[in-house]
Motif scaffolding. Structure first.
Motif, PDB file in Angstrom:
ATOM      1  N   PHE A 252       0.841  -1.192   0.000  1.00  0.00           N
ATOM      2  CA  PHE A 252       0.000   0.000   0.000  1.00  0.00           C
ATOM      3  C   PHE A 252       0.881   1.248   0.000  1.00  0.00           C
ATOM      4  CE2 PHE A 252      -4.327  -1.462   0.588  1.00  0.00           C
ATOM      5  CZ  PHE A 252      -4.149  -2.761   1.027  1.00  0.00           C
ATOM      6  N   LYS A 253       0.397   2.270  -0.645  1.00  0.00           N
ATOM      7  CA  LYS A 253       1.089   3.559  -0.672  1.00  0.00           C
ATOM      8  C   LYS A 253       0.397   4.495   0.310  1.00  0.00           C
ATOM      9  CE  LYS A 253       2.226   2.981  -5.588  1.00  0.00           C
ATOM     10  NZ  LYS A 253       2.042   3.533  -6.970  1.00  0.00           N
ATOM     11  N   GLU A 254       1.202   5.203   1.076  1.00  0.00           N
ATOM     12  CA  GLU A 254       0.654   6.099   2.094  1.00  0.00           C
ATOM     13  C   GLU A 254       0.077   7.354   1.459  1.00  0.00           C
ATOM     14  OE1 GLU A 254       4.209   6.674   4.196  1.00  0.00           O
ATOM     15  OE2 GLU A 254       4.106   4.803   5.321  1.00  0.00           O
ATOM     16  N   GLY A 255      -1.083   7.742   1.937  1.00  0.00           N
ATOM     17  CA  GLY A 255      -1.687   8.988   1.468  1.00  0.00           C
ATOM     18  C   GLY A 255      -0.870  10.181   1.949  1.00  0.00           C
ATOM     19  N   THR A 287      -5.025   7.792   5.133  1.00  0.00           N
ATOM     20  CA  THR A 287      -5.463   6.992   3.993  1.00  0.00           C
ATOM     21  C   THR A 287      -4.302   6.264   3.337  1.00  0.00           C
ATOM     22  OG1 THR A 287      -5.218   8.859   2.451  1.00  0.00           O
ATOM     23  CG2 THR A 287      -7.376   8.571   3.502  1.00  0.00           C
ATOM     24  N   TRP A 288      -4.636   5.237   2.583  1.00  0.00           N
ATOM     25  CA  TRP A 288      -3.676   4.481   1.787  1.00  0.00           C
ATOM     26  C   TRP A 288      -4.264   4.241   0.399  1.00  0.00           C
ATOM     27  CZ3 TRP A 288      -4.659   3.700   6.870  1.00  0.00           C
ATOM     28  CH2 TRP A 288      -3.590   3.609   7.759  1.00  0.00           C
ATOM     29  N   THR A 289      -3.395   3.928  -0.543  1.00  0.00           N
ATOM     30  CA  THR A 289      -3.807   3.520  -1.879  1.00  0.00           C
ATOM     31  C   THR A 289      -3.161   2.176  -2.175  1.00  0.00           C
ATOM     32  OG1 THR A 289      -3.898   5.824  -2.609  1.00  0.00           O
ATOM     33  CG2 THR A 289      -3.858   4.133  -4.317  1.00  0.00           C
ATOM     34  N   LYS A 290      -3.926   1.233  -2.696  1.00  0.00           N
ATOM     35  CA  LYS A 290      -3.358  -0.095  -2.939  1.00  0.00           C
ATOM     36  C   LYS A 290      -2.254  -0.007  -3.982  1.00  0.00           C
ATOM     37  CE  LYS A 290      -6.499  -1.969  -6.489  1.00  0.00           C
ATOM     38  NZ  LYS A 290      -5.457  -2.297  -7.482  1.00  0.00           N
ATOM     39  N   ASP A 292       0.619  -1.559  -6.820  1.00  0.00           N
ATOM     40  CA  ASP A 292       0.489  -2.295  -8.081  1.00  0.00           C
ATOM     41  C   ASP A 292       0.591  -3.806  -7.896  1.00  0.00           C
ATOM     42  OD1 ASP A 292       0.279   0.129  -9.370  1.00  0.00           O
ATOM     43  OD2 ASP A 292       2.422   0.241  -9.855  1.00  0.00           O
ATOM     44  N   THR A 309     -13.595  -1.107  -2.546  1.00  0.00           N
ATOM     45  CA  THR A 309     -12.249  -0.612  -2.793  1.00  0.00           C
ATOM     46  C   THR A 309     -11.343  -0.994  -1.625  1.00  0.00           C
ATOM     47  OG1 THR A 309     -10.914   1.377  -3.196  1.00  0.00           O
ATOM     48  CG2 THR A 309     -12.794   1.606  -1.716  1.00  0.00           C
ATOM     49  N   ASP A 311      -8.752   1.183  -1.183  1.00  0.00           N
ATOM     50  CA  ASP A 311      -8.148   2.495  -0.951  1.00  0.00           C
ATOM     51  C   ASP A 311      -8.778   3.176   0.264  1.00  0.00           C
ATOM     52  OD1 ASP A 311      -6.574   2.085  -3.183  1.00  0.00           O
ATOM     53  OD2 ASP A 311      -7.911   3.168  -4.538  1.00  0.00           O
ATOM     54  N   GLY A 312      -8.257   4.338   0.584  1.00  0.00           N
ATOM     55  CA  GLY A 312      -8.782   5.099   1.723  1.00  0.00           C
ATOM     56  C   GLY A 312      -8.369   4.458   3.029  1.00  0.00           C
TER      57      GLY A 312
END
Length: 340
Positions: A252-255, A287-290, A292, A309, A311-312
């Protein structure tokens, strides 16, 4: 690489078998608590029953690094009165706490006598008060996800075989409920669904609801299909061709800008020694974004319910979830991911 069982909370399962019927404990009898170490004490109710069953067991504390072996005839503490220690490593409680505390996560009851509960007289739960169960993995090592009935004051959950042999227990904590009061799934991993060498066809879930114990008979049925398609099987302990390139990795990528950032505490960047990374901690609104490497077209929680989702803040609420990606032969490649 994915666990061959599709699995990776928190409950411990005794492993030693016993067939001595004299070790059975009648749920209908009066409940008194043995003089166990304070952090192992359960105050009456369903977990009080288990504490009696474990009174001759060997308790191993990961924190203390030693074992406390009970006497063959355990000392019984007088509820509400001071107890006395009869042997080394035994502590009598001053009084029984008014509510059931949670079991120390670092302490396991390895029931040498493998207690059996007399569940014949326990009433069945009403249909609307039965838990929902989902099984993943295999008979010898399964993951059981339980969703408790909404609106009920449940204090503890015990999983046993149809003949009453203890398999796992879970003491309810605030983490088991959402902010709106609804239940989160309870995950019991590495659960052997085998008794005397034979696979179990059903388990029995005991719940303490409003001070009373009820039971539910749950058929063992593994989730080997999803949306009318087969899920790739790992039972032969090899990686099937359909999983290659279709497995997910927890990434996951950090928001950016949604975390608390400590300006003083920093960590070196292992890929670039000239840069540092400030300590970041999650907060309300983080928040995070999934990433790749999380692949799939369908995502579900551990109960099999589709998530819109990842995300978030989804991973804060769903810390065990599944990704599904369809393979060329029309099956699902499923990866179970755990957060934390």
């Amino acid at each position: 690489m994915q666990d061959p069982r599709d699995t990776n909370e928190k409950s411990t399962a005794p492993t030693t078998e016993s067939t001595n019927p004299s070790k059975q404990i009648n749920i209908g009898t009066a409940e008194v608590s043995s003089a166990l170490p304070r952090r192992l004490l359960f105050s009456g109710g369903l977990l009080g029953l288990i504490s009696q069953a474990c009174s001759r067991a060997e308790f191993t504390s990961a924190a203390a690094g030693n074992s406390l072996r009970k006497n063959a005839a355990p000392v019984i503490a007088n509820p509400g009165a001071m107890g006395s220690a009869q042997d080394t490593g035994t502590v009598a409680p001053a009084a029984l706490p008014p509510e059931i505390p949670t079991m120390d996560a670092g302490t396991a009851c390895r029931a040498i006598d493998n207690p059996k509960l007399n569940i014949e007289t326990v009433p069945m739960a009403l249909a609307e008060k039965m838990p929902t169960a989902v099984f993943y993995g295999q008979q010898k090592s399964a993951l059981l996800a339980l969703l408790l009935p909404e609106g009920e004051d449940i204090r503890s959950v015990v999983v046993c075989t149809a003949n009453g042999k203890l398999m796992a227990l879970h003491g309810i904590t605030s983490a088991d409920k959402k902010s709106n009061g609804n239940w989160r799934p309870i995950v019991i991993d590495n659960l052997p669904l085998i008794d005397k060498g034979a696979g179990l066809n059903e388990i029995v879930v005991l719940m303490q609801i409003n001070g009373k114990t009820v039971k539910s008979n749950i058929p063992v049925s593994f989730m080997d299909r999803f949306q009318n398609k087969s899920v790739i099987d790992f039972s032969d302990h090899t990686v099937p061709a359909g999983m290659i390139g279709n497995q997910s990795v927890t990434q996951f990528k950090e928001g950016r800008g949604t975390f608390n950032v400590d300006e003083n505490e920093v960590y070196p960047n292992k890929y670039n020694s000239t840069q540092v990374r400030n300590l970041q901690t999650a907060k309300s609104g983080t928040t995070w974004t999934k990433g790749d490497r999380i692949v799939g077209t369908v995502f579900t929680d551990v109960m099999g319910r589709v998530l819109d989702t990842l995300d978030g803040s989804t991973i804060l609420e769903h810390q065990v979830f599944c990704t599904y990606k369809e393979t060329s032969d029309g099956k699902w490649a499923r990866t179970m991911l755990h957060i934390g």
